[in-house]
Scaffold this active site. Sequence first.
Site, mmCIF file in Angstrom:
data_model
loop_
_atom_site.group_PDB
_atom_site.id
_atom_site.type_symbol
_atom_site.label_atom_id
_atom_site.label_comp_id
_atom_site.label_asym_id
_atom_site.label_seq_id
_atom_site.Cartn_x
_atom_site.Cartn_y
_atom_site.Cartn_z
ATOM 1 N N ARG A 84 0.858 -1.198 0.000
ATOM 2 C CA ARG A 84 0.000 0.000 0.000
ATOM 3 C C ARG A 84 0.891 1.244 0.000
ATOM 4 O O ARG A 84 0.599 2.238 -0.658
ATOM 5 C CB ARG A 84 -0.967 0.010 1.185
ATOM 6 C CG ARG A 84 -1.748 1.318 1.302
ATOM 7 C CD ARG A 84 -3.089 1.232 2.033
ATOM 8 N NE ARG A 84 -3.085 0.369 3.182
ATOM 9 C CZ ARG A 84 -2.493 0.650 4.362
ATOM 10 N NH1 ARG A 84 -1.866 1.801 4.534
ATOM 11 N NH2 ARG A 84 -2.550 -0.206 5.347
ATOM 12 N N LYS A 131 -7.487 6.133 -19.635
ATOM 13 C CA LYS A 131 -7.765 6.600 -20.986
ATOM 14 C C LYS A 131 -6.513 6.488 -21.858
ATOM 15 O O LYS A 131 -6.021 5.401 -22.078
ATOM 16 C CB LYS A 131 -8.331 8.021 -20.906
ATOM 17 C CG LYS A 131 -9.475 8.171 -19.868
ATOM 18 C CD LYS A 131 -10.655 7.330 -20.226
ATOM 19 C CE LYS A 131 -11.792 7.208 -19.240
ATOM 20 N NZ LYS A 131 -11.780 7.720 -17.936
ATOM 21 N N TYR A 176 -15.990 16.271 -16.447
ATOM 22 C CA TYR A 176 -16.471 14.889 -16.393
ATOM 23 C C TYR A 176 -17.556 14.753 -15.311
ATOM 24 O O TYR A 176 -17.373 15.225 -14.181
ATOM 25 C CB TYR A 176 -15.290 13.947 -16.117
ATOM 26 C CG TYR A 176 -15.723 12.530 -15.838
ATOM 27 C CD1 TYR A 176 -16.542 11.845 -16.734
ATOM 28 C CD2 TYR A 176 -15.335 11.876 -14.679
ATOM 29 C CE1 TYR A 176 -16.966 10.547 -16.477
ATOM 30 C CE2 TYR A 176 -15.752 10.578 -14.414
ATOM 31 C CZ TYR A 176 -16.572 9.925 -15.324
ATOM 32 O OH TYR A 176 -16.991 8.649 -15.060
ATOM 33 N N ASP A 205 -6.818 18.739 -14.914
ATOM 34 C CA ASP A 205 -7.135 17.388 -15.383
ATOM 35 C C ASP A 205 -6.681 17.315 -16.846
ATOM 36 O O ASP A 205 -7.288 17.923 -17.728
ATOM 37 C CB ASP A 205 -8.642 17.146 -15.241
ATOM 38 C CG ASP A 205 -9.044 15.720 -15.622
ATOM 39 O OD1 ASP A 205 -8.328 15.092 -16.422
ATOM 40 O OD2 ASP A 205 -10.097 15.242 -15.136
HETATM 41 O O1 P1T Z 1 -12.877 6.693 -14.756
HETATM 42 P P1 P1T Z 1 -11.711 7.133 -13.919
HETATM 43 O O2 P1T Z 1 -10.428 6.495 -14.258
HETATM 44 O O3 P1T Z 1 -12.018 7.105 -12.454
HETATM 45 O O4 P1T Z 1 -11.446 8.697 -14.290
HETATM 46 C C1 P1T Z 1 -12.398 9.703 -14.080
HETATM 47 C C2 P1T Z 1 -12.229 10.797 -15.078
HETATM 48 C C3 P1T Z 1 -11.580 11.970 -14.717
HETATM 49 N N1 P1T Z 1 -11.404 12.987 -15.584
HETATM 50 C C4 P1T Z 1 -11.840 12.913 -16.850
HETATM 51 C C5 P1T Z 1 -11.630 14.064 -17.786
HETATM 52 C C6 P1T Z 1 -12.506 11.759 -17.294
HETATM 53 O O5 P1T Z 1 -12.929 11.713 -18.567
HETATM 54 C C7 P1T Z 1 -12.721 10.680 -16.397
HETATM 55 C C8 P1T Z 1 -13.446 9.451 -16.788
HETATM 56 N N2 P1T Z 1 -14.253 9.625 -17.902
HETATM 57 C C9 P1T Z 1 -15.046 8.654 -18.456
HETATM 58 C C10 P1T Z 1 -15.183 7.423 -17.968
HETATM 59 C C11 P1T Z 1 -15.785 9.082 -19.660
HETATM 60 O O6 P1T Z 1 -16.341 8.237 -20.405
HETATM 61 O O7 P1T Z 1 -15.825 10.288 -19.919
#
Ligand code: P1T
Length: 384
Positions: free
Chosen positions: A51, A200, A103, A175
């Site tokens: 952790r 992503k 998001y 972000d």
């Molecule tokens: O899904 P996660 O890895 O927890 O990330 C969240 C997140 C944060 N910031 C942005 C700009 C994002 O696009 C996302 C996640 N977005 C999607 C799952 C989507 O389909 O837009």
Amino acid sequence: MGKNNLKFNSKTIHGGQEPDKAYGAVMPPIYQTSTYAQTAPGVHNGYEYSRSANPTRTALEKSLASIENGNYGLVFGSGIAAIDAVIKLLSPGDEVISTSDLYGGSYRLFKQVYEKFGIIFHFVDMSNTSTIENYINSNTKLIWVETPTNPMMNIIDIAAAGKIAKKHNIPLAVDNTFATPYLQTPLDLGADIVMHSATKYLGGHSDVVMGALIVNNKDLADKLYFIQKASGAICGPMDSFLVLRGIKTLHVRMQRHCENGKAIANYLANHPKVEKVFWPGFDTHPNYNIAKSQMKGFGGMLSFIPKGADYNEAIEIIKKLEVFTLAESLGGVESLAGHPASMTHASMPKKEREKNGIVDSLIRLSVGIEDENDLIDDLKQAIG
Ligand code: P1T
């Protein structure tokens, strides 16, 4: 020349990396272990419990710091967990100024989790960054910028936001999920924290969920490291390995995402049944000049509104797509199509969505790296 001054397209492969100490493995082994033998209490080789730290995760964290031009990288079990760690720097009564178009899951975390702990969020259209100053007071402890925004592809001037943040001594977090460090490096533009949904483009193959933070300041890194360890939203060694592998081709994939994104954006913009396309590479985009100056290209994300379509008709178009897969998420090698109003942004109230332009008929595309003609043919048959 050493490995310290490499260009971006080499840093994705070598940045922060060295052969594994045990056998010289070129890729870091997947240290699938929760714990590490100690010769006496507290006497160990730098790792005591996974952790706190794990060598595969360390290799990824160093790679991320390198490609974002930062000093410290930290990875988490999801993008949302990374954002969660940033908000945990705050205390009740603190205020955050956030991009209004962001998001839906980030919005949900802010509104539905952290507001009840007494943190106040202001959602602001930052297309003109001077607006940010209207919301600054002595309680403002964080500026949260997403650019390009999800899903409207608005562009926020990071350097201008950075100047405002510095003037008021408020940390600026960006972000960078949509752009990736291939296209923009916010720390170079004055940001204090860069955040990624590594799920992503960084992972790039739709096979892992992960988040990341990159910072320059040691004190901030220590605070975030403490939260990472104390709250425990870490990711595992296998996932760390996969994202590290993904990063090694980030520059090649992004180049193709940009080329295909441009081809699709232009195709849609000239389609008689398409009302509007949101893509920062059009010189008609309100912040085109900012996009051009702070990004190296315009990426593979875009949204569009089919002419005269309502909620159901937009969904019908998406359902007809055969090469694009109807799915949440983005940034993988395969093209995805989504319906923000019912999917990624369903947790944002309709009124709030519409204020940001996220109408019921909006369709979002994550343009992959397939042959662009196959993607265009697919859109042709679906839109009609
Ligand atoms: O899904 P996660 O890895 O927890 O990330 C969240 C997140 C944060 N910031 C942005 C700009 C994002 O696009 C996302 C996640 N977005 C999607 C799952 C989507 O389909 O837009």
